[in-house]
Design a protein around this motif. Structure first.
Motif, mmCIF file in Angstrom:
data_model
loop_
_atom_site.group_PDB
_atom_site.id
_atom_site.type_symbol
_atom_site.label_atom_id
_atom_site.label_comp_id
_atom_site.label_asym_id
_atom_site.label_seq_id
_atom_site.Cartn_x
_atom_site.Cartn_y
_atom_site.Cartn_z
ATOM 1 N N ARG A 347 0.633 -1.254 0.483
ATOM 2 C CA ARG A 347 -0.227 -0.682 -0.182
ATOM 3 C C ARG A 347 0.685 1.309 -0.409
ATOM 4 O O ARG A 347 0.704 2.218 -1.081
ATOM 5 C CB ARG A 347 -0.394 -0.569 1.246
ATOM 6 C CG ARG A 347 -1.746 1.288 1.079
ATOM 7 C CD ARG A 347 -2.489 1.136 2.229
ATOM 8 N NE ARG A 347 -2.110 1.677 3.963
ATOM 9 C CZ ARG A 347 -2.680 1.163 4.784
ATOM 10 N NH1 ARG A 347 -3.062 0.076 5.516
ATOM 11 N NH2 ARG A 347 -2.279 1.600 5.894
ATOM 12 N N LEU A 348 2.076 1.445 0.862
ATOM 13 C CA LEU A 348 2.727 2.773 0.814
ATOM 14 C C LEU A 348 3.668 2.510 -0.243
ATOM 15 O O LEU A 348 3.165 3.450 -0.870
ATOM 16 C CB LEU A 348 3.307 2.220 1.851
ATOM 17 C CG LEU A 348 3.276 2.183 3.067
ATOM 18 C CD1 LEU A 348 3.907 1.962 4.433
ATOM 19 C CD2 LEU A 348 3.057 3.756 3.981
ATOM 20 N N MET A 349 4.204 1.214 -1.244
ATOM 21 C CA MET A 349 4.538 1.967 -2.428
ATOM 22 C C MET A 349 3.975 1.663 -3.462
ATOM 23 O O MET A 349 3.836 3.379 -4.360
ATOM 24 C CB MET A 349 5.133 -0.100 -2.659
ATOM 25 C CG MET A 349 6.575 0.192 -1.565
ATOM 26 S SD MET A 349 8.209 1.078 -1.433
ATOM 27 C CE MET A 349 8.738 1.564 -2.714
ATOM 28 N N THR A 350 3.170 1.629 -3.351
ATOM 29 C CA THR A 350 1.622 1.918 -4.258
ATOM 30 C C THR A 350 1.783 3.657 -4.122
ATOM 31 O O THR A 350 1.417 4.314 -5.092
ATOM 32 C CB THR A 350 0.002 1.538 -4.574
ATOM 33 O OG1 THR A 350 0.380 0.377 -4.591
ATOM 34 C CG2 THR A 350 -0.705 2.411 -5.338
ATOM 35 N N ARG A 351 1.553 3.911 -2.408
ATOM 36 C CA ARG A 351 0.739 5.476 -3.038
ATOM 37 C C ARG A 351 2.219 6.249 -3.151
ATOM 38 O O ARG A 351 2.026 7.490 -3.477
ATOM 39 C CB ARG A 351 0.628 5.686 -0.987
ATOM 40 C CG ARG A 351 0.126 7.293 -0.657
ATOM 41 C CD ARG A 351 0.205 7.357 0.258
ATOM 42 N NE ARG A 351 -0.104 8.999 0.490
ATOM 43 C CZ ARG A 351 -0.936 9.922 1.595
ATOM 44 N NH1 ARG A 351 -2.575 8.848 1.389
ATOM 45 N NH2 ARG A 351 -1.214 10.624 1.799
ATOM 46 N N ILE A 352 3.705 5.777 -2.999
ATOM 47 C CA ILE A 352 4.829 6.682 -2.628
ATOM 48 C C ILE A 352 5.108 6.728 -4.211
ATOM 49 O O ILE A 352 5.772 7.803 -5.093
ATOM 50 C CB ILE A 352 6.047 5.626 -2.234
ATOM 51 C CG1 ILE A 352 6.011 6.098 -0.590
ATOM 52 C CG2 ILE A 352 6.906 6.695 -2.986
ATOM 53 C CD1 ILE A 352 6.817 5.257 -0.002
ATOM 54 N N ASP A 353 4.426 5.427 -5.225
ATOM 55 C CA ASP A 353 4.736 5.677 -6.609
ATOM 56 C C ASP A 353 3.291 6.621 -7.265
ATOM 57 O O ASP A 353 3.920 7.022 -8.295
ATOM 58 C CB ASP A 353 4.493 3.965 -7.080
ATOM 59 C CG ASP A 353 5.261 3.502 -7.158
ATOM 60 O OD1 ASP A 353 6.414 4.202 -6.993
ATOM 61 O OD2 ASP A 353 5.377 1.622 -7.680
ATOM 62 N N ASN A 354 2.595 6.652 -7.029
ATOM 63 C CA ASN A 354 1.668 7.584 -7.106
ATOM 64 C C ASN A 354 1.607 9.263 -7.363
ATOM 65 O O ASN A 354 2.279 9.859 -8.081
ATOM 66 C CB ASN A 354 0.240 7.237 -6.988
ATOM 67 C CG ASN A 354 -0.744 6.348 -7.553
ATOM 68 O OD1 ASN A 354 -0.195 5.262 -8.499
ATOM 69 N ND2 ASN A 354 -1.400 5.782 -6.140
ATOM 70 N N GLN A 355 2.992 9.553 -6.105
ATOM 71 C CA GLN A 355 2.580 10.564 -5.719
ATOM 72 C C GLN A 355 4.110 11.006 -6.561
ATOM 73 O O GLN A 355 4.075 12.267 -7.399
ATOM 74 C CB GLN A 355 3.212 10.722 -4.414
ATOM 75 C CG GLN A 355 2.421 11.043 -3.217
ATOM 76 C CD GLN A 355 2.587 11.215 -1.842
ATOM 77 O OE1 GLN A 355 1.797 10.191 -1.149
ATOM 78 N NE2 GLN A 355 3.468 12.404 -1.502
ATOM 79 N N LEU A 356 5.185 9.910 -6.596
ATOM 80 C CA LEU A 356 5.583 10.245 -8.000
ATOM 81 C C LEU A 356 5.343 10.156 -9.465
ATOM 82 O O LEU A 356 6.217 11.259 -9.715
ATOM 83 C CB LEU A 356 6.728 9.367 -8.071
ATOM 84 C CG LEU A 356 7.472 9.421 -6.784
ATOM 85 C CD1 LEU A 356 8.986 7.673 -6.580
ATOM 86 C CD2 LEU A 356 8.969 9.560 -6.232
ATOM 87 N N ALA A 357 4.488 9.995 -9.555
ATOM 88 C CA ALA A 357 3.855 9.933 -11.097
ATOM 89 C C ALA A 357 3.671 11.773 -10.666
ATOM 90 O O ALA A 357 3.881 12.246 -11.846
ATOM 91 C CB ALA A 357 2.975 9.439 -10.831
ATOM 92 N N LYS A 358 3.176 12.173 -9.457
ATOM 93 C CA LYS A 358 2.168 13.609 -10.266
ATOM 94 C C LYS A 358 3.463 14.259 -10.350
ATOM 95 O O LYS A 358 3.803 15.247 -10.410
ATOM 96 C CB LYS A 358 1.843 13.715 -8.986
ATOM 97 C CG LYS A 358 -0.104 13.059 -9.023
ATOM 98 C CD LYS A 358 -0.942 13.991 -7.936
ATOM 99 C CE LYS A 358 -1.806 12.979 -7.307
ATOM 100 N NZ LYS A 358 -2.553 12.816 -5.671
ATOM 101 N N VAL A 359 4.530 14.060 -9.641
ATOM 102 C CA VAL A 359 5.457 14.740 -9.824
ATOM 103 C C VAL A 359 6.469 14.356 -11.073
ATOM 104 O O VAL A 359 7.523 15.396 -10.684
ATOM 105 C CB VAL A 359 6.626 14.653 -8.227
ATOM 106 C CG1 VAL A 359 5.760 15.489 -7.398
ATOM 107 C CG2 VAL A 359 6.953 13.644 -7.979
ATOM 108 N N GLY A 360 6.345 13.750 -11.756
ATOM 109 C CA GLY A 360 6.915 13.458 -13.097
ATOM 110 C C GLY A 360 8.349 12.477 -13.014
ATOM 111 O O GLY A 360 9.053 13.148 -13.287
ATOM 112 N N GLU A 361 8.358 11.897 -11.669
ATOM 113 C CA GLU A 361 8.827 10.908 -11.273
ATOM 114 C C GLU A 361 8.975 9.332 -12.340
ATOM 115 O O GLU A 361 8.236 9.203 -11.711
ATOM 116 C CB GLU A 361 9.732 10.903 -10.224
ATOM 117 C CG GLU A 361 10.518 11.576 -9.968
ATOM 118 C CD GLU A 361 11.963 11.909 -10.465
ATOM 119 O OE1 GLU A 361 12.692 11.200 -10.839
ATOM 120 O OE2 GLU A 361 12.428 12.906 -10.546
#
Ligand code: ATP
Ligand code: MG
Lengths: 361, 250
Positions: A347-361
């Motif tokens: 769950r955490l890694m998914t959330r982190i991935d989503n946040q990263l996607a939002k900042v363009g990483e």
């Protein structure tokens, strides 16, 4: 609702401990003039099981065992009428993690929780904070002699939440306290993960991870107080920042008092800045009043991507964007993988991935 | 057949006082199946040559060219060079915390092959390659190079080479830090890939002992940022005996 007596000082923002915190953004939780709801916001997920129980006690029957000069914690103590108490019975070994879930209301609120890990018990406790809240909370964790407690606190708040918290462990004789603090959500989070030892031979590991994107203020003020001989502590906090006005503060106060001979401590803070406009403050502070120690050290780094790491990965054919993602996930993964609960890790890694996607990483 | 051609390569690093030149006109051609040993004193620029070919951002190419089968290598990004068939086994492999060897190898193989390798065959392939290099399978779960001993890092480099199957490999002091057994195991690995892939090899070394396992077709003496003499295997023996004094201006 209760109005509060003002027998302590209200922070102005000029104090050393408040100088990094934008007081305008903490919804008056520090200010006696603000009224705050007195309700129980934390509850056990599922039922009591053999070896532990959660009960609600009148606050005067479960007074704090630790002193604090934190103004918000003092307000909380003066204000709450009931305390949630998780009792892990002595010598019981609880295999499955114990989940405590926060369900905050729409009002400003205070919360006090006590976790008692009885002598020679072994358990993992997870406190999950999600959704919207404006909350001041204290969790006092009493790790009795020979007990082994893993305490995982997850700040997965939604974007508007304000969370001020003190998570204080009292580590008993030969006891082990292992904590993992993850802060990925919230508008403003200010946590005080603190440790003291009540007897010799105690050991504390404090791991932390925070990820701030645009506009978030995430502050962790670690304090380990070695006031007893032969204590051990290891502190490792890692942070990633991305986006304009992403702000993190990490303070690592480790005090080795004159009588704390045989202390063994090391603290580390690493911050990875992904974009311009983000700012990480990192202040390790080690004070040693005796020469008779096993070891004491600290390190702090704040920087951009390591070019050598990216070059190494890319030289094996991995494209820049994928190499960056691997390095970032690795950076987080080092802490997240210590949780040991697959559903939470995913769950955490998914959330982190989503946040990263939002900042363009 | 592949052909790496380096022509009149000049490379520098940026310093406060401008660009400091390190490579001063390197000419070298490596064909598939050939082993070129490069020997030279510390600081002569051997690693600089290796890194420049691989595209390390620290180095500035001031003139010259590098082509692989006619394609301009210097125009390629670092990952494109690997995709074109170049491989660099580094003198000091980099630690990447939190990234497991298994994940790293799979990501690299996916990138180079253009599709993810099939899970079943891939796991076997990795295990097999590890056992041939006498690496404990437990390395799969460890972070890339983190806490590896010097020799373990070098084995891990050759493991990657076996799995990624390049056309031309540059081995930068792969023999340094290896004990006698590891040297033999690693050399056998290199020879396996050479036999299977008809690999062309640039082998940077200070010692002839690895050349007893990996037979060079050519030996080049590297000094002052360029190749100053070329010969056959016998040149290596002479270097080991006499050193580089005659090539280094006082
Ligand atoms: N950033 C830099 N600034 C100035 N000089 C540099 C810089 N980086 C490398 N050099 C110099 O470039 C020269 C060549 O270094 P290189 O690592 O290529 O040597 P080498 O032949 O591989 O040596 P060794 O046998 O010790 O591995 C050295 O003199 C080194 O000090
Ligand atoms: Mg070198």
């Amino acid at each position: 609702m209760s109005a509060l007596p003002t027998n302590y000082l209200t922070p102005t923002g000029r104090e050393e401990t408040w100088r990094f915190t934008p007081l305008k953004r903490i919804a008056g939780l520090h200010d006696p003039a603000t009224s705050v709801a007195d309700r129980i916001s934390i509850s056990l997920v599922g039922a009591n099981r053999p070896g532990f129980k959660v009960e609600t006690s009148p606050a005067n029957e479960l007074p704090p065992k630790s002193a604090t000069d934190d103004a918000v914690t003092q307000r909380i103590r003066a204000s709450v009428s009931k305390v949630t108490h998780l009792v892990i019975e002595k010598e019981s070994v609880i295999q499955e993690p114990i989940f405590l879930k926060r369900s905050a209301g729409s009002e400003k609120e205070f919360s006090r929780t006590v976790i008692t890990a009885g002598a020679h018990s072994k358990a993992t406790v997870v406190v999950e904070n999600e959704g919207s809240a404006t909350i001041g909370e204290e969790i006092e964790i009493r790790v009795d002699s020979g007990a082994n407690l893993t305490f995982i606190s997850l700040q997965e708040w939604s974007a508007n939440s304000v969370h001020l918290g003190r998570h204080h462990a009292i580590v008993g004789r030969d006891a082990s306290f292992n904590s993992i603090t993850i802060t990925v959500g919230g508008s403003l989070v200010r946590l005080l993960p603190t440790v003291e030892y009540s007897d010799q031979g105690g050991s504390a590991e404090l791991l932390g991870l925070y990820f701030a994107t645009g506009g978030q203020h995430l502050e962790h003020r670690v304090h380990v107080e070695h006031g007893i001989p032969n204590g051990k502590s290891r502190v490792t906090y890692k942070g990633i920042l991305a986006g304009a006005e992403a702000r993190t503060i990490w303070i690592g106060d480790v005090f080795i008092r004159g009588n704390a001979e045989g202390t063994d401590t090391y603290e580390l803070n690493k911050n990875l800045l992904l974009t311009d406009g983000a700012r990480a403050d990192s202040v390790p502070n080690l004070e040693i009043e005796t020469g008779q120690i096993v070891g004491a050290g600290h390190a702090s780094t704040t920087g951009r991507f390591d070019d050598e790491q990216l070059f190494y990965l890319m030289s094996r054919g991995i494209a820049m964007a994928d190499a960056r993602r691997l390095v970032i996930r690795g950076f987080f993964g080092e802490i997240v993988s210590k949780i040991g609960i697959e559903s939470v890790e995913e769950r955490l890694m998914t959330r982190i991935d989503n946040q990263l996607a939002k900042v363009g990483e | 057949m592949s052909k790496l051609v380096i022509k009149n390569l000049h490379v520098g690093v940026e310093t406060e006082s401008g660009i400091t030149e390190i490579l001063r006109g390197v000419d070298l051609t490596i064909n598939s199946g050939e082993v070129h040993a490069i020997m030279g004193p510390n600081g002569s620029g051997k690693s600089t040559l290796a890194y420049s070919i691989a595209g390390h951002p620290k180095y500035t190419i001031t003139s010259g060219s590098v082509t692989l089968d006619g394609a301009d290598v210097l125009e390629m990004s670092v990952d494109e060079r690997a995709k074109a068939g170049l491989f660099l086994a580094m003198q000091y492999p980099v630690e990447v915390p939190g990234v497991s060897v298994a994940n790293f190898l799979r990501t690299a193989a996916t990138a180079l092959r253009g599709e993810a390798p099939k899970v079943r065959t891939w796991v076997g392939e990795v295990k097999d390659a590890m056992s041939k290099l006498a690496m404990d399978p437990a390395f799969s779960e460890r972070s890339v190079n983190e806490g590896f001993s010097g020799g373990e890092k070098k084995r891990h480099e050759i493991l990657q080479m076996e799995l990624l199957k390049p056309k031309i490999a540059i081995l930068d002091e792969t023999d340094s830090g290896l004990d006698v057994d590891a040297l033999r195991i690693v050399s056998e690995g290199v020879n396996r890939v050479k036999a299977e892939q008809n690999l062309g090899i640039m082998l940077i070394t200070h010692y002839t002992r690895i050349l007893r396992y990996i037979k060079p077709d050519f030996v080049h003496v590297f000094a002052g940022g360029k190749i100053v003499e070329e010969g056959g295997p016998e040149l290596a023996d002479r270097l080991e005996e006499k050193g580089y004094a005659e090539y280094v201006k006082a």
